[in-house]
Design a protein around this motif. Structure first.
Motif, PDB file in Angstrom:
ATOM      1  N   ILE A 141      14.723  28.517   5.579  1.00  0.00           N
ATOM      2  CA  ILE A 141      14.990  27.832   6.837  1.00  0.00           C
ATOM      3  C   ILE A 141      14.134  28.477   7.932  1.00  0.00           C
ATOM      4  O   ILE A 141      13.624  29.588   7.756  1.00  0.00           O
ATOM      5  N   ASP A 142      13.985  27.762   9.046  1.00  0.00           N
ATOM      6  CA  ASP A 142      13.188  28.300  10.159  1.00  0.00           C
ATOM      7  C   ASP A 142      13.761  29.652  10.569  1.00  0.00           C
ATOM      8  O   ASP A 142      14.962  29.781  10.787  1.00  0.00           O
ATOM      9  N   GLY A 143      12.881  30.657  10.668  1.00  0.00           N
ATOM     10  CA  GLY A 143      13.341  31.985  11.066  1.00  0.00           C
ATOM     11  C   GLY A 143      13.623  32.902   9.887  1.00  0.00           C
ATOM     12  O   GLY A 143      14.073  34.026  10.058  1.00  0.00           O
ATOM     13  N   LEU A 198      -0.582  14.798  11.606  1.00  0.00           N
ATOM     14  CA  LEU A 198       0.772  14.338  11.271  1.00  0.00           C
ATOM     15  C   LEU A 198       1.784  15.436  11.637  1.00  0.00           C
ATOM     16  O   LEU A 198       2.863  15.162  12.145  1.00  0.00           O
ATOM     17  N   ARG A 199       1.419  16.699  11.376  1.00  0.00           N
ATOM     18  CA  ARG A 199       2.307  17.814  11.710  1.00  0.00           C
ATOM     19  C   ARG A 199       2.634  17.819  13.207  1.00  0.00           C
ATOM     20  O   ARG A 199       3.796  18.001  13.593  1.00  0.00           O
ATOM     21  N   ALA A 200       1.591  17.608  14.021  1.00  0.00           N
ATOM     22  CA  ALA A 200       1.809  17.633  15.470  1.00  0.00           C
ATOM     23  C   ALA A 200       2.847  16.572  15.866  1.00  0.00           C
ATOM     24  O   ALA A 200       3.742  16.832  16.675  1.00  0.00           O
ATOM     25  N   ASP A 247       2.695  27.672   2.659  1.00  0.00           N
ATOM     26  CA  ASP A 247       3.886  27.877   3.475  1.00  0.00           C
ATOM     27  C   ASP A 247       4.610  26.526   3.481  1.00  0.00           C
ATOM     28  O   ASP A 247       4.232  25.636   4.232  1.00  0.00           O
ATOM     29  N   ARG A 248       5.528  26.344   2.563  1.00  0.00           N
ATOM     30  CA  ARG A 248       6.322  25.126   2.310  1.00  0.00           C
ATOM     31  C   ARG A 248       5.576  24.117   1.423  1.00  0.00           C
ATOM     32  O   ARG A 248       4.378  23.978   1.473  1.00  0.00           O
ATOM     33  N   PHE A 249       6.415  23.382   0.669  1.00  0.00           N
ATOM     34  CA  PHE A 249       5.925  22.273  -0.163  1.00  0.00           C
ATOM     35  C   PHE A 249       7.124  21.344  -0.390  1.00  0.00           C
ATOM     36  O   PHE A 249       8.017  21.267   0.463  1.00  0.00           O
ATOM     37  N   ALA A 292      10.878  21.741   0.554  1.00  0.00           N
ATOM     38  CA  ALA A 292      11.251  21.586   1.967  1.00  0.00           C
ATOM     39  C   ALA A 292      11.693  20.150   2.255  1.00  0.00           C
ATOM     40  O   ALA A 292      12.587  19.924   3.071  1.00  0.00           O
ATOM     41  N   SER A 293      11.084  19.171   1.576  1.00  0.00           N
ATOM     42  CA  SER A 293      11.504  17.780   1.796  1.00  0.00           C
ATOM     43  C   SER A 293      12.912  17.558   1.241  1.00  0.00           C
ATOM     44  O   SER A 293      13.725  16.856   1.844  1.00  0.00           O
ATOM     45  N   PHE A 294      13.189  18.156   0.083  1.00  0.00           N
ATOM     46  CA  PHE A 294      14.546  18.030  -0.471  1.00  0.00           C
ATOM     47  C   PHE A 294      15.563  18.744   0.424  1.00  0.00           C
ATOM     48  O   PHE A 294      16.696  18.288   0.574  1.00  0.00           O
ATOM     49  N   ALA A 295      15.156  19.880   1.019  1.00  0.00           N
ATOM     50  CA  ALA A 295      16.094  20.638   1.852  1.00  0.00           C
ATOM     51  C   ALA A 295      16.278  19.993   3.236  1.00  0.00           C
ATOM     52  O   ALA A 295      17.412  19.737   3.647  1.00  0.00           O
ATOM     53  N   TYR A 296      15.159  19.705   3.924  1.00  0.00           N
ATOM     54  CA  TYR A 296      15.264  19.203   5.307  1.00  0.00           C
ATOM     55  C   TYR A 296      15.576  17.708   5.373  1.00  0.00           C
ATOM     56  O   TYR A 296      16.485  17.293   6.074  1.00  0.00           O
ATOM     57  N   GLN A 297      14.769  16.892   4.646  1.00  0.00           N
ATOM     58  CA  GLN A 297      15.019  15.448   4.724  1.00  0.00           C
ATOM     59  C   GLN A 297      16.243  15.084   3.866  1.00  0.00           C
ATOM     60  O   GLN A 297      17.055  14.255   4.251  1.00  0.00           O
ATOM     61  N   GLY A 298      16.358  15.729   2.697  1.00  0.00           N
ATOM     62  CA  GLY A 298      17.501  15.454   1.819  1.00  0.00           C
ATOM     63  C   GLY A 298      18.780  16.071   2.384  1.00  0.00           C
ATOM     64  O   GLY A 298      19.701  15.368   2.786  1.00  0.00           O
TER      65      GLY A 298
HETATM   66  P1  TYD Z   1       7.409  25.923   9.840  1.00  0.00           P
HETATM   67  O1  TYD Z   1       6.910  25.954   8.454  1.00  0.00           O
HETATM   68  O2  TYD Z   1       8.710  26.591  10.086  1.00  0.00           O
HETATM   69  O3  TYD Z   1       6.269  26.449  10.781  1.00  0.00           O
HETATM   70  P2  TYD Z   1       6.395  27.414  12.026  1.00  0.00           P
HETATM   71  O4  TYD Z   1       6.629  28.754  11.412  1.00  0.00           O
HETATM   72  O5  TYD Z   1       5.069  27.246  12.681  1.00  0.00           O
HETATM   73  O6  TYD Z   1       7.563  26.906  12.851  1.00  0.00           O
HETATM   74  O7  TYD Z   1       7.523  24.431  10.439  1.00  0.00           O
HETATM   75  C1  TYD Z   1       7.484  23.303   9.683  1.00  0.00           C
HETATM   76  C2  TYD Z   1       8.719  22.482   9.898  1.00  0.00           C
HETATM   77  O8  TYD Z   1       8.612  21.297   9.115  1.00  0.00           O
HETATM   78  C3  TYD Z   1       9.994  23.195   9.466  1.00  0.00           C
HETATM   79  O9  TYD Z   1      10.969  23.057  10.483  1.00  0.00           O
HETATM   80  C4  TYD Z   1      10.451  22.425   8.263  1.00  0.00           C
HETATM   81  C5  TYD Z   1       9.808  21.080   8.396  1.00  0.00           C
HETATM   82  N1  TYD Z   1       9.496  20.424   7.100  1.00  0.00           N
HETATM   83  C6  TYD Z   1      10.295  19.387   6.666  1.00  0.00           C
HETATM   84  O10 TYD Z   1      11.258  19.019   7.329  1.00  0.00           O
HETATM   85  N2  TYD Z   1       9.997  18.762   5.474  1.00  0.00           N
HETATM   86  C7  TYD Z   1       8.934  19.114   4.709  1.00  0.00           C
HETATM   87  O11 TYD Z   1       8.679  18.514   3.626  1.00  0.00           O
HETATM   88  C8  TYD Z   1       8.109  20.193   5.165  1.00  0.00           C
HETATM   89  C9  TYD Z   1       6.923  20.617   4.370  1.00  0.00           C
HETATM   90  C10 TYD Z   1       8.425  20.822   6.377  1.00  0.00           C
END
Ligand code: TYD
Length: 207
Positions: A12-14, A50-52, A95-97, A100-106
């Motif tokens: 998770i962030d942090g 897209l990230r921005a 740094d993520r793959f 992260a989609s399963f965790a954040y979006q799921g």
């Molecule tokens: P993060 O990797 O935490 O970068 P920083 O350290 O610069 O903040 O930021 C990416 C964010 O994108 C993080 O909050 C998680 C999110 N994320 C998703 O929600 N789904 C995804 O599939 C990925 C790759 C990232």
């Protein structure tokens, strides 16, 4: 065709991924391995745009739009950076793959795992990381660390309940894929985490 190894970092962030990524890169370099470090969403010029959009707190989008953009960025990332680097023999640390989609979006947004699996299959087929390091921390610890660093992005602005769901989804995936996903207690002091990291990398990738 793939010769290099693909390592992904999650949490998770942090959770402290960035610090550990630098440590891991130096460790692999010291073993004479050429490493490409990259991140998601992003990694390509197109993906960084897209990230921005995805991280901009002013943007509002449907959870499925967010999901589709994450996978769109990933498709480009695989095509332009990840697969060519591995095929050249370099190792790639991302740094993520897809976890992260399963965790954040799921977990966080409630997108069904059926839909996520369809996108995963579409975008990457059976391709998976050789090793995923999941840095686990309690929500409270992560929060304090994020607040210290910078202004919150669109995800970091979410409430604790969102991160509880994200963390639960990560923990569930770590249980589901114990061969690939290695959990590290990232609430410990940095040198303890680095030692754990070294142990796992030695065992999984150099034996
Ligand atoms: P993060 O990797 O935490 O970068 P920083 O350290 O610069 O903040 O930021 C990416 C964010 O994108 C993080 O909050 C998680 C999110 N994320 C998703 O929600 N789904 C995804 O599939 C990925 C790759 C990232």
């Amino acid at each position: 065709m793939q010769q290099g190894k693909f390592i992904t970092l999650e949490g998770i962030d942090g959770a402290g991924k960035s610090t550990h990524l630098t440590w891991l890169e130096n460790f692999l370099n010291s073993k004479g391995i050429d490493v490409v470090t990259t991140r998601e969403p992003g990694g390509t010029a197109f993906g960084e745009q897209l990230r921005a959009l995805l991280l901009d707190p002013r943007q509002r989008m449907h959870a499925e739009t967010e999901t589709l953009l994450m996978f769109a960025a990933r498709r480009e990332h695989l095509d332009k950076i990840i697969l060519p680097s591995l095929n050249r023999g370099d190792w790639v640390i991302s740094d993520r793959f897809t976890d992260a989609s399963f965790a954040y979006q799921g977990g966080g947004r409630g997108v069904s795992s059926d839909k996520l699996q369809i996108l995963e299959q579409w975008v990457q087929g059976s391709f998976q990381p050789d090793l995923t390091l999941y840095f686990d921390v309690p929500i409270e610890t992560a929060r304090q660390r994020v607040q210290l660093v910078k202004a919150a992005d669109r995800f970091e602005q979410e409430q604790d309940e969102f991160f509880r769901q994200v963390r639960a989804a990560y923990l569930q995936r770590a249980q589901q894929f114990p061969e690939r996903i290695h959990l590290i207690d990232a609430s410990q002091p940095l040198h303890v985490v680095a030692a754990a990291l070294e142990c796992i990398v030695q065992e999984v990738l150099f034996n």
